[in-house]
Design a protein around this motif. Structure first.
Motif, PDB file in Angstrom:
ATOM      1  N   ILE A   1       0.841  -1.196   0.000  1.00  0.00           N
ATOM      2  CA  ILE A   1       0.000   0.000   0.000  1.00  0.00           C
ATOM      3  C   ILE A   1       0.878   1.249   0.000  1.00  0.00           C
ATOM      4  CG2 ILE A   1      -1.626   1.374   1.370  1.00  0.00           C
ATOM      5  CD1 ILE A   1      -2.853  -1.293   2.310  1.00  0.00           C
ATOM      6  N   SER A   2       1.953   1.225   0.769  1.00  0.00           N
ATOM      7  CA  SER A   2       2.891   2.350   0.792  1.00  0.00           C
ATOM      8  C   SER A   2       3.505   2.545  -0.587  1.00  0.00           C
ATOM      9  CB  SER A   2       4.005   2.099   1.824  1.00  0.00           C
ATOM     10  OG  SER A   2       3.465   1.952   3.122  1.00  0.00           O
ATOM     11  N   TYR A   3       3.869   1.450  -1.221  1.00  0.00           N
ATOM     12  CA  TYR A   3       4.417   1.514  -2.580  1.00  0.00           C
ATOM     13  C   TYR A   3       3.394   2.105  -3.555  1.00  0.00           C
ATOM     14  CZ  TYR A   3       5.786  -0.198  -7.206  1.00  0.00           C
ATOM     15  OH  TYR A   3       6.084  -0.287  -8.541  1.00  0.00           O
ATOM     16  N   ALA A   4       2.130   1.692  -3.395  1.00  0.00           N
ATOM     17  CA  ALA A   4       1.079   2.199  -4.279  1.00  0.00           C
ATOM     18  C   ALA A   4       0.925   3.713  -4.134  1.00  0.00           C
ATOM     19  CB  ALA A   4      -0.246   1.501  -3.978  1.00  0.00           C
ATOM     20  N   PHE A   5       0.949   4.217  -2.902  1.00  0.00           N
ATOM     21  CA  PHE A   5       0.793   5.658  -2.700  1.00  0.00           C
ATOM     22  C   PHE A   5       2.003   6.437  -3.226  1.00  0.00           C
ATOM     23  CE2 PHE A   5      -2.549   4.649   0.481  1.00  0.00           C
ATOM     24  CZ  PHE A   5      -3.530   5.486  -0.038  1.00  0.00           C
ATOM     25  N   ILE A   6       3.176   5.842  -3.163  1.00  0.00           N
ATOM     26  CA  ILE A   6       4.356   6.486  -3.761  1.00  0.00           C
ATOM     27  C   ILE A   6       4.173   6.603  -5.268  1.00  0.00           C
ATOM     28  CG2 ILE A   6       6.828   6.196  -4.256  1.00  0.00           C
ATOM     29  CD1 ILE A   6       7.092   4.897  -1.482  1.00  0.00           C
ATOM     30  N   MET A   7       3.650   5.545  -5.878  1.00  0.00           N
ATOM     31  CA  MET A   7       3.402   5.567  -7.321  1.00  0.00           C
ATOM     32  C   MET A   7       2.286   6.552  -7.683  1.00  0.00           C
ATOM     33  SD  MET A   7       5.625   3.650  -8.730  1.00  0.00           S
ATOM     34  CE  MET A   7       6.716   4.298  -7.455  1.00  0.00           C
ATOM     35  N   PHE A   8       1.258   6.642  -6.825  1.00  0.00           N
ATOM     36  CA  PHE A   8       0.194   7.629  -7.051  1.00  0.00           C
ATOM     37  C   PHE A   8       0.782   9.039  -7.055  1.00  0.00           C
ATOM     38  CE2 PHE A   8      -3.095   4.669  -4.838  1.00  0.00           C
ATOM     39  CZ  PHE A   8      -3.138   3.888  -5.969  1.00  0.00           C
ATOM     40  N   TYR A   9       1.645   9.301  -6.069  1.00  0.00           N
ATOM     41  CA  TYR A   9       2.257  10.625  -5.956  1.00  0.00           C
ATOM     42  C   TYR A   9       3.121  10.925  -7.185  1.00  0.00           C
ATOM     43  CZ  TYR A   9       5.015  14.508  -4.169  1.00  0.00           C
ATOM     44  OH  TYR A   9       5.629  15.728  -4.018  1.00  0.00           O
ATOM     45  N   ALA A  10       3.882   9.920  -7.624  1.00  0.00           N
ATOM     46  CA  ALA A  10       4.722  10.100  -8.810  1.00  0.00           C
ATOM     47  C   ALA A  10       3.867  10.398 -10.036  1.00  0.00           C
ATOM     48  CB  ALA A  10       5.573   8.856  -9.045  1.00  0.00           C
TER      49      ALA A  10
ATOM     50  N   ASN B   1     -11.042  19.882 -15.471  1.00  0.00           N
ATOM     51  CA  ASN B   1      -9.601  19.683 -15.413  1.00  0.00           C
ATOM     52  C   ASN B   1      -9.293  18.293 -14.852  1.00  0.00           C
ATOM     53  OD1 ASN B   1      -6.786  19.736 -14.492  1.00  0.00           O
ATOM     54  ND2 ASN B   1      -6.871  21.939 -14.881  1.00  0.00           N
ATOM     55  N   MET B   2      -8.891  17.398 -15.730  1.00  0.00           N
ATOM     56  CA  MET B   2      -8.638  16.015 -15.328  1.00  0.00           C
ATOM     57  C   MET B   2      -7.439  15.889 -14.390  1.00  0.00           C
ATOM     58  SD  MET B   2     -10.741  13.691 -16.290  1.00  0.00           S
ATOM     59  CE  MET B   2      -9.773  12.188 -16.288  1.00  0.00           C
ATOM     60  N   GLN B   3      -6.462  16.795 -14.531  1.00  0.00           N
ATOM     61  CA  GLN B   3      -5.302  16.740 -13.642  1.00  0.00           C
ATOM     62  C   GLN B   3      -5.718  17.021 -12.208  1.00  0.00           C
ATOM     63  OE1 GLN B   3      -2.347  15.678 -13.923  1.00  0.00           O
ATOM     64  NE2 GLN B   3      -1.313  16.498 -12.118  1.00  0.00           N
ATOM     65  N   TYR B   4      -6.573  18.025 -12.016  1.00  0.00           N
ATOM     66  CA  TYR B   4      -7.061  18.335 -10.668  1.00  0.00           C
ATOM     67  C   TYR B   4      -7.912  17.190 -10.127  1.00  0.00           C
ATOM     68  CZ  TYR B   4      -5.563  23.181 -11.433  1.00  0.00           C
ATOM     69  OH  TYR B   4      -4.832  24.313 -11.680  1.00  0.00           O
ATOM     70  N   ALA B   5      -8.723  16.616 -11.001  1.00  0.00           N
ATOM     71  CA  ALA B   5      -9.584  15.511 -10.575  1.00  0.00           C
ATOM     72  C   ALA B   5      -8.747  14.298 -10.169  1.00  0.00           C
ATOM     73  CB  ALA B   5     -10.541  15.127 -11.701  1.00  0.00           C
ATOM     74  N   PHE B   6      -7.732  13.996 -10.966  1.00  0.00           N
ATOM     75  CA  PHE B   6      -6.844  12.862 -10.683  1.00  0.00           C
ATOM     76  C   PHE B   6      -6.126  13.066  -9.349  1.00  0.00           C
ATOM     77  CE2 PHE B   6      -2.857  10.524 -10.901  1.00  0.00           C
ATOM     78  CZ  PHE B   6      -3.230   9.308 -11.443  1.00  0.00           C
ATOM     79  N   SER B   7      -5.602  14.269  -9.156  1.00  0.00           N
ATOM     80  CA  SER B   7      -4.876  14.577  -7.920  1.00  0.00           C
ATOM     81  C   SER B   7      -5.810  14.588  -6.717  1.00  0.00           C
ATOM     82  CB  SER B   7      -4.181  15.939  -8.046  1.00  0.00           C
ATOM     83  OG  SER B   7      -3.226  15.930  -9.085  1.00  0.00           O
ATOM     84  N   GLY B   8      -7.046  15.045  -6.936  1.00  0.00           N
ATOM     85  CA  GLY B   8      -8.011  15.085  -5.843  1.00  0.00           C
ATOM     86  C   GLY B   8      -8.399  13.705  -5.359  1.00  0.00           C
ATOM     87  N   ILE B   9      -8.444  12.740  -6.282  1.00  0.00           N
ATOM     88  CA  ILE B   9      -8.842  11.375  -5.922  1.00  0.00           C
ATOM     89  C   ILE B   9      -7.688  10.611  -5.290  1.00  0.00           C
ATOM     90  CG2 ILE B   9      -9.526   9.131  -6.856  1.00  0.00           C
ATOM     91  CD1 ILE B   9     -11.192  10.657  -8.928  1.00  0.00           C
TER      92      ILE B   9
END
Length: 260
Positions: free
Chosen positions: A98-107, A128-136
């Motif tokens: 899960i920690s690895y997944a969140f690192i990949m999400f952040y990247a 704005n899909m970038q804002y939506a992606f980051s928000g999720i």
């Protein structure tokens, strides 16, 4: 040797359970950013609960709670047949992945988006899909840390309570050790995640933390009771798959009785 391992029913069962456990935990973390109203789901009016001086409380829950009760059921099943070391192993594995997944999400959030993709869903109400992606996917660090810490601590507590009850009751009353350990560990889980994510991370008052903790625990308490028959169903399916003799030997080994 590898073929013998893969032919073992107990090994294949453990691999399957472990994969589901990790996947379920990861999905719960990913969908945990959405808050839903339990009352609206059933068509009820808001509960309007008052606790510790906090009024207007209702069952607004993270979608992650839809899946977490299954994690504790799986924990009890693994505990029953494979023992506490196996539970700790899959718990540590889940936390690492899960920690690895969140690192990949952040990247992924930091990678520059393609221009056409940013407005690709504008007609569907997402400008704005970038804002939506980051928000999720961009959950706060305190929430992530709180959730993972709560998960790991509650798993250890669940294992401990489960085995203490089992040592006192033996093979009977699986509902007591499964439900009892879940009720204790879920209370700890509810408190730790709120304390770290919102008391420390967002400066909530103790009254608000405790009030929301108890409201959330009411849901988890109810689900632990409702899902108790699922423990028996899974146990019967496992014993049918492994065979009664093998299942009994595994239970004894999980308790360390085969060394006595």
């Amino acid at each position: 040797m590898i073929h013998d391992i893969l032919k073992s029913k107990s090994t294949k069962l453990f691999l399957g359970i472990s994969a589901f456990f990790v996947a379920n935990a990861l999905i719960a973390e990913c969908i945990g950013g959405k808050i839903f109203s339990l009352e609206k789901f059933f068509g009820w009016k808001p509960a309007d609960i008052r606790l510790f001086g906090q009024s207007g409380l209702s069952f607004n829950l993270t979608c992650g709670v839809l899946l977490w009760p299954l994690e504790f059921i799986i924990t009890d099943i693994v505990n029953e047949y494979y023992g506490p070391k196996a539970v700790r192993r899959i718990s540590y594995t889940a936390v690492v992945l899960i920690s690895y997944a969140f690192i990949m999400f952040y990247a992924a959030m930091q990678i520059p988006p393609a221009d056409f993709w940013i407005g690709s869903k504008a007609e569907q109400g997402v400008p704005n899909m970038q804002y939506a992606f980051s928000g999720i996917f961009g959950q706060g660090m305190w929430i992530i840390f709180g959730s993972l810490t709560a998960f790991l601590v509650s798993q250890i507590i669940d294992v401990t309570v489960f085995h203490r009850i089992k040592k006192a009751t033996g093979e009977k009353w699986i509902w007591l050790r499964a439900t009892g350990s879940t009720l204790v560990s879920q209370l700890v889980d509810s408190f730790i995640v709120l304390f770290i994510a919102f008391k420390i991370g967002n400066g909530w008052s103790w009254q608000l933390v405790l009030a929301i903790c108890l409201v959330n625990y009411c849901y988890k308490f109810s689900m632990a009771i409702i899902l108790t028959p699922l423990i028996y169903f899974i146990e019967k399916r496992i014993e049918r798959y492994l065979g009664k003799e093998t299942a009994t030997k595994m239970k004894r080994a999980a308790m360390g009785l085969d060394r006595e």
